[in-house]
Scaffold this active site. Structure first.
Site, PDB file in Angstrom:
ATOM      1  N   CYS A   2       0.830  -1.202   0.000  1.00 47.15           N
ATOM      2  CA  CYS A   2       0.000   0.000   0.000  1.00 47.15           C
ATOM      3  C   CYS A   2       0.865   1.253   0.000  1.00 47.15           C
ATOM      4  CB  CYS A   2      -0.861   0.038   1.255  1.00 47.15           C
ATOM      5  SG  CYS A   2      -1.754  -1.472   1.557  1.00 47.15           S
ATOM      6  N   ARG A  27       2.389   0.623  -6.071  1.00 46.24           N
ATOM      7  CA  ARG A  27       2.548  -0.078  -4.793  1.00 46.24           C
ATOM      8  C   ARG A  27       1.329  -0.918  -4.443  1.00 46.24           C
ATOM      9  NH1 ARG A  27       6.790   2.301  -1.397  1.00 46.24           N
ATOM     10  NH2 ARG A  27       5.995   0.984   0.234  1.00 46.24           N
ATOM     11  N   TRP A  74      -3.324  -2.467  -1.404  1.00 43.65           N
ATOM     12  CA  TRP A  74      -3.101  -3.838  -1.846  1.00 43.65           C
ATOM     13  C   TRP A  74      -3.618  -4.691  -0.697  1.00 43.65           C
ATOM     14  CZ3 TRP A  74      -0.263  -8.154  -0.239  1.00 43.65           C
ATOM     15  CH2 TRP A  74      -0.022  -9.127  -1.211  1.00 43.65           C
ATOM     16  N   ASN A 100      -0.195   1.315   6.061  1.00 44.36           N
ATOM     17  CA  ASN A 100       0.531   0.343   5.252  1.00 44.36           C
ATOM     18  C   ASN A 100       1.164  -0.644   6.217  1.00 44.36           C
ATOM     19  OD1 ASN A 100       2.097  -1.023   3.386  1.00 44.36           O
ATOM     20  ND2 ASN A 100       3.689   0.552   3.306  1.00 44.36           N
ATOM     21  N   GLY A 101       0.791  -1.912   6.127  1.00 49.01           N
ATOM     22  CA  GLY A 101       1.335  -2.908   7.059  1.00 49.01           C
ATOM     23  C   GLY A 101       0.245  -3.869   7.480  1.00 49.01           C
ATOM     24  N   GLU A 485      13.860 -16.549 -14.418  1.00 45.80           N
ATOM     25  CA  GLU A 485      13.407 -15.155 -14.510  1.00 45.80           C
ATOM     26  C   GLU A 485      12.480 -14.962 -15.718  1.00 45.80           C
ATOM     27  OE1 GLU A 485      13.278 -12.743 -12.641  1.00 45.80           O
ATOM     28  OE2 GLU A 485      13.153 -10.937 -13.848  1.00 45.80           O
ATOM     29  N   LYS A 489       8.686 -13.561 -15.366  1.00 41.30           N
ATOM     30  CA  LYS A 489       8.203 -12.371 -16.068  1.00 41.30           C
ATOM     31  C   LYS A 489       6.909 -12.694 -16.801  1.00 41.30           C
ATOM     32  CE  LYS A 489       9.843  -9.765 -14.542  1.00 41.30           C
ATOM     33  NZ  LYS A 489      10.822  -9.910 -13.530  1.00 41.30           N
ATOM     34  N   GLU A 492       3.952 -13.279 -14.346  1.00 35.97           N
ATOM     35  CA  GLU A 492       3.527 -12.072 -13.643  1.00 35.97           C
ATOM     36  C   GLU A 492       2.642 -11.166 -14.473  1.00 35.97           C
ATOM     37  OE1 GLU A 492       6.649 -10.036 -10.800  1.00 35.97           O
ATOM     38  OE2 GLU A 492       7.493 -10.468 -12.753  1.00 35.97           O
ATOM     39  N   HIS A 508      13.694 -35.291 -16.696  1.00 33.28           N
ATOM     40  CA  HIS A 508      13.334 -35.943 -15.432  1.00 33.28           C
ATOM     41  C   HIS A 508      11.915 -35.600 -14.999  1.00 33.28           C
ATOM     42  CE1 HIS A 508      17.397 -37.379 -14.957  1.00 33.28           C
ATOM     43  NE2 HIS A 508      17.842 -36.161 -15.244  1.00 33.28           N
ATOM     44  N   LYS A 607       4.408  -3.624  -5.963  1.00 34.22           N
ATOM     45  CA  LYS A 607       5.822  -3.414  -6.255  1.00 34.22           C
ATOM     46  C   LYS A 607       6.716  -3.721  -5.067  1.00 34.22           C
ATOM     47  CE  LYS A 607       9.258  -2.170  -8.774  1.00 34.22           C
ATOM     48  NZ  LYS A 607       9.679  -3.210  -9.733  1.00 34.22           N
TER      49      LYS A 607
HETATM   50  C1  F6R Z   1       9.284  -9.662  -9.990  1.00 34.90           C
HETATM   51  C2  F6R Z   1       9.330  -8.793  -8.836  1.00 34.90           C
HETATM   52  C3  F6R Z   1       9.342  -9.398  -7.484  1.00 34.90           C
HETATM   53  C4  F6R Z   1      10.446  -8.753  -6.654  1.00 34.90           C
HETATM   54  C5  F6R Z   1      10.405  -9.261  -5.209  1.00 34.90           C
HETATM   55  C6  F6R Z   1      11.528  -8.674  -4.388  1.00 34.90           C
HETATM   56  O1  F6R Z   1       9.225  -8.959 -11.184  1.00 34.90           O
HETATM   57  O2  F6R Z   1       9.379  -7.599  -8.977  1.00 34.90           O
HETATM   58  O3  F6R Z   1       9.513 -10.782  -7.548  1.00 34.90           O
HETATM   59  O4  F6R Z   1      11.669  -9.040  -7.247  1.00 34.90           O
HETATM   60  O5  F6R Z   1       9.181  -8.921  -4.630  1.00 34.90           O
HETATM   61  O6  F6R Z   1      11.459  -7.296  -4.343  1.00 34.90           O
HETATM   62  P1  F6R Z   1      12.690  -6.422  -3.917  1.00 34.90           P
HETATM   63  O7  F6R Z   1      13.776  -6.633  -4.907  1.00 34.90           O
HETATM   64  O8  F6R Z   1      12.166  -5.017  -3.929  1.00 34.90           O
HETATM   65  O9  F6R Z   1      13.102  -6.870  -2.556  1.00 34.90           O
END
Ligand code: F6R
Length: 612
Positions: A2, A27, A74, A100-101, A485, A489, A492, A508, A607
């Site tokens: 949030c 966020r 969020w 936020n929390g 990765e 991507k 997500e 396997h 984020k």
């Molecule tokens: C994927 C993504 C998340 C962050 C993860 C860690 O695209 O953005 O998987 O990598 O939440 O976030 P940070 O790097 O901010 O600790």
């Protein structure tokens, strides 16, 4: 997670709050709301969905108010509907809270407060904060005392901005486990969870520390501990610019951030490479190098994309510095009583510097008495401040929820760290160091080459496969984490189910999934394992799977095996992830566009994940 913002000062409050919310929408974006004080009363407006809907609801409101708080949510507790959107009010409607929390003991507090006669109108944990303050806010008790008494009862995390209708000239803020900054302006002040929300107005900020409360007016503020001891604030200057927070002509932040990578990777190594000596210099770690170079073991901990970067760091550090490395999910690390003996240090990697799991892992490591070093993007973030030392990756603000440029910058800093340690430990020769440093210096132009010459091709591949429901990503060695990765991507932002695997592991198990509907991405660059990867490609082809190969420029032979080929320029094997990941980011992006997905704000994601 949030985002919160509060404002008090000379401007009309609603446009300031809406603008701040828009800059923090990444966020969290399942609902939003704001509250302001007008004629001694609190007015609250909430809306489901994105900020634009809240803005629309407010378009005819010309509120003559100069104090307010706002929130983009969020959801953690309670459905993401209008009722559960913040701000939350007490029974009298005279105290408004944005949070936020997570309040972990909210059930017990709610039960207690209900017994005292408080009426709850939402399912959220946050609402208990408003009622708890109300409970303590009795005649002759100053609001700040009621607030601190309430906060002392709360278990969990909070970043708060609070209004009290009885004090229309004061805004309150508090922090425990979720970031809060105060922005200092001229005849105006701000409270926010995120610098992006206020950079348009001021670059002078104060970071609240854990367990601090602030009383903010339009011309000043005071900071206290929860025990009411006064704290001397330290004003810091933000380096981010407004321009960095704009899309700059791109349709989405994600695409902008993908295309920024030639510059951001360069920023990550700028001033840190010493070609002549074939080494790197990282000032952030300078005073700890004597310890780091003698380590017997390094544990790297992180989440998500940062965890994938950590896996690449494992290959780099083990190969170049010969120090054993273990990589741990931060969320697991803290709960499995890790053995951190003498000679071990922990590195934490985080773009936001606020990820709750990573922060908890950092604290666990500190509790066990080992040093913790950070590789962080956001300057001044909690992780950056709590680590013993660290290196900023200098990727600039990353707004798209799917991390792209932070990943390549994290790898760049890990490569610099490994090179520096390898040289100091006498494992990497000057010649090899020079070779690696020169290759690294050329990475930005090679990323640019991929962006310029392969994007149209990748778009076509996305057109071909965007209706599929599954995809596999396979790579070997240092490109195995890149496969992970690539899959992340795609999952997500396009909501296609995807798996990343070491190419040889496919036989396997996952090979059972292959049929004519399965696109399989292979990282098949010209390295020692190329021939083996080609064998894995054959295994997929003979089961009618569709092969997309990411191959080294000049390799024409691969066209015989693959349905589609994306080329990357040649580089040192150890640096190849910086190139192989680019086509995967672009593929995920264009696939999500074709599927009509919300690129910068994919469903259910946030984020910065500030809850555990
Ligand atoms: C994927 C993504 C998340 C962050 C993860 C860690 O695209 O953005 O998987 O990598 O939440 O976030 P940070 O790097 O901010 O600790």
């Amino acid at each position: 997670m949030c985002g919160i913002i509060g404002y008090i000062g000379k401007r009309k409050v609603v446009p300031v709050l809406i603008d701040g919310l828009k800059r923090m929408e990444y966020r969290g974006y399942d609902s939003a709301g704001l509250a302001y004080i007008r004629d001694g009363e609190i007015v609250a407006v909430k809306s489901m969905g994105k900020i634009a809907r809240l803005e629309q609801q407010l378009q005819d409101v010309d509120a003559e108010s100069h104090i307010g708080v706002a929130h983009t949510r969020w959801a953690t507790h309670g459905e993401p509907n209008e009722k559960n959107a913040h701000p939350h009010l007490d029974c009298t409607g005279r105290i408004a809270v944005v949070h936020n929390g997570i309040v972990e003991n909210y059930r017990a507090l709610r039960k207690y407060l209900q017994k005292q006669g408080h009426r709850f109108t939402t399912e959220t944990d946050t609402e208990v904060i408003a009622h708890l303050i109300e409970e303590y806010y009795k005649k002759d008790i100053p609001f700040i005392d009621a607030l601190t008494s309430a906060l002392l009862q709360i278990e969990g995390t909070y970043g708060l901005a609070i209004l009290n209708a009885d004090e229309p000239n004061k805004l309150y803020a508090a922090r425990h486990g979720s970031p809060v900054i105060i922005g200092k302006g001229e005849k105006e002040n701000f409270v926010a969870s995120d610098a992006a929300a206020i950079i348009r107005y001021t670059n002078r900020v104060i970071y609240l520390n854990e367990g601090e409360v602030a009383e903010v007016t339009d011309d000043g503020f005071e900071i206290f501990t929860l025990r009411k001891d006064r704290v001397k604030p330290e004003v810091q200057k933000l380096t981010m610019t407004l321009q960095e927070l704009e899309k700059g002509g791109y349709p989405h932040f994600m695409l902008k951030e993908i295309f920024e990578q030639p510059a951001t990777v360069r920023n990550s190594f700028r001033g840190r490479l010493n070609l002549e000596m074939g080494t790197a210099r990282l000032n952030g770690l300078k005073s700890h190098l004597d310890v780091i170079e003698k380590l017997k073991r390094i544990v790297i901990t992180a989440c998500g994309t940062s965890w994938h970067a950590a896996l690449i760091g494992e290959y780099l550090i083990e190969e170049l510095a010969r120090i054993p490395v273990e990589v741990e999910y931060a969320s697991e690390f803290r709960y499995r009583s890790p053995v951190l003996d003498d000679g071990t240090a922990v590195f934490v990697i985080s773009q936001s510097g606020e990820t709750a799991d990573t922060l908890a892992a950092l604290r666990e490591a500190h509790n066990q008495g080992v040093s913790v070093f950070g590789i962080v993007n956001v300057v001044g973030s909690t992780i950056a401040r709590e680590t013993d030392a660290g290196v900023y990756i200098h990727a600039g603000p990353e707004i798209g929820v799917a991390s792209t440029k932070a990943f390549t910058s994290q790898i760049t800093v890990l490569a610099l760290t490994a090179l520096m340690l390898g040289r100091r430990r006498g494992i990497v020769s000057t010649e090899r160091g020079y070779e690696l440093a020169s290759h690294l210096a050329k990475i930005p132009e090679k990323i640019k080459w991929i962006l310029d010459s392969q994007t149209a091709n990748i778009k076509k591949i996305a057109e071909k496969y965007h209706k599929k429901n599954n995809a596999l990503f396979l790579g070997r060695g240092i490109n195995f984490p890149v496969a992970l990765e690539g899959a992340l991507k795609l999952k997500e932002i396009s909501y296609i189910h995807a798996e990343g695997y070491p190419a040889a592991e496919m036989k396997h198990g996952p090979i059972a999934l292959i049929d004519e509907n399965m696109p399989v991405f292979f990282i098949a660059i010209d390295d020692l394992m190329y021939k083996k990867v080609v064998s894995n490609i054959e295994e997929v082809r003979s089961r009618k799977g569709k092969v997309i190969a990411i191959a080294t420029l000049g390799n024409e032979e691969i066209r015989r095996y693959a349905d589609d080929v994306v080329y990357i320029p040649e580089t040192d094997y150890l640096l190849s992830p910086l190139l192989t990941v680019i086509p995967m980011q672009l593929f995920a992006y264009y696939t999500a566009v074709l599927r009509g997905c919300s690129i910068d704000q994919p469903r259910n994601l946030a984020k910065s994940v500030t809850v555990e």
